[in-house]
Scaffold this active site. Sequence first.
Site, PDB file in Angstrom:
ATOM      1  NE  ARG A 147      -3.408  -2.279   2.723  1.00 45.20           N
ATOM      2  CZ  ARG A 147      -3.107  -3.400   3.665  1.00 45.20           C
ATOM      3  NH1 ARG A 147      -1.758  -3.540   4.066  1.00 45.20           N
ATOM      4  NH2 ARG A 147      -4.105  -4.382   3.594  1.00 45.20           N
ATOM      5  CE  LYS A 171      -6.561  -1.093   4.906  1.00 47.39           C
ATOM      6  NZ  LYS A 171      -7.476  -1.573   4.230  1.00 47.39           N
ATOM      7  CG  HIS A 236      -5.607   0.334  -4.197  1.00 45.60           C
ATOM      8  ND1 HIS A 236      -4.703   0.398  -3.224  1.00 45.60           N
ATOM      9  CD2 HIS A 236      -6.491  -0.541  -4.199  1.00 45.60           C
ATOM     10  CE1 HIS A 236      -5.441  -0.586  -2.309  1.00 45.60           C
ATOM     11  NE2 HIS A 236      -6.463  -1.181  -2.734  1.00 45.60           N
ATOM     12  NE  ARG A 239      -3.041  -3.677  -1.337  1.00 44.84           N
ATOM     13  CZ  ARG A 239      -2.531  -4.222  -0.542  1.00 44.84           C
ATOM     14  NH1 ARG A 239      -0.945  -4.385  -0.564  1.00 44.84           N
ATOM     15  NH2 ARG A 239      -3.143  -5.009   0.383  1.00 44.84           N
ATOM     16  CG  HIS A 262      -5.638  -8.965   1.598  1.00 48.26           C
ATOM     17  ND1 HIS A 262      -5.923  -9.592   0.387  1.00 48.26           N
ATOM     18  CD2 HIS A 262      -5.608  -7.770   1.409  1.00 48.26           C
ATOM     19  CE1 HIS A 262      -5.938  -8.383  -0.664  1.00 48.26           C
ATOM     20  NE2 HIS A 262      -5.714  -7.367   0.066  1.00 48.26           N
ATOM     21  CE1 TYR A 271      -6.151  -7.993  -7.086  1.00 44.03           C
ATOM     22  CE2 TYR A 271      -6.303  -8.704  -4.726  1.00 44.03           C
ATOM     23  CZ  TYR A 271      -6.069  -7.692  -5.727  1.00 44.03           C
ATOM     24  OH  TYR A 271      -5.851  -6.590  -5.105  1.00 44.03           O
TER      25      TYR A 271
END
Length: 288
Positions: A147, A171, A236, A239, A262, A271
């Site tokens: 990110r 995150k 993004h 990414r 994730h 994906y």
Amino acid sequence: MEREPENIPTNHEILRDFMLHMQLANRSENTLETYSRLLNRFLYHTSIPIHEMTSDYVWEWLKEHGRDKKETTVATWISILSSFFTFCDNEGYIEGIPMKSRWRPRLPKPLPRYIGKEELAIIKIQSEAGNLRNQVLFEFLSSSGCRITEALMLDKNDINVEERTARVKGKGSKLRTVHFSHRCAILLEEHLKRLPEMSDGIFLNQHKRKLTRQGAHKILREMGETAQLVGAFGPHRLRHTFATSLLAKGAELSFISEELGHSQLSTTRVYARLLDEKLVTMYRKYMG
């Protein structure tokens, strides 16, 4: 037993408590900014105390202020308001949440937008005409899948050029190790030599401070425009390209999920959906 009126906190006191709650939950700076902006806007337009808020009032506000907005924007507003009122209900500021599940628009799940090999090669060539910092930024993002905030927060001691790894904070302040390409390592090694000793950061602006998200987005946007790329080009999209490329080469979803940081494998499965869509397109192209 009901509280005395003078003991009921004001709307903005409740909002301050909610934002503190969000900070303690390790929500990202971007999320905090988005929540704060929307909730301050919502409370600015109302003189009604939160404990007197009705679903009719909230719905009318959404209709008035969301009239010219995209469905995705309104859906985000509804999600933020729901989180806020759920907090208020849990803390005893209100009795019942003035939100209705039927308000949420049924949005089609968008597929990630990635960049094809030819387009990526063109952008790579274009990046070589720019300064070294911009080349490193492009190579790092495209080969690590990070990110943009994770990349911009990097310090010198987070990088291991020999191992081609970087320690990033994702995150929820979760640390993970990501990998980058051999080409990125070569450029990065030269870039590190040119950085001022007094600064710990990797990606710096002209004032020798860490590059901002806005600055990084501008750099990549200009790369895309110079390469005449169709659609907006940003971190993004790189990414998504990283993840799609790994999947097309046969990488397992669990590995891709770990590389991307994730927290749930279901987030990565989008994906696989994208690859299925591509196969359907190819079938129709050649088989009719």
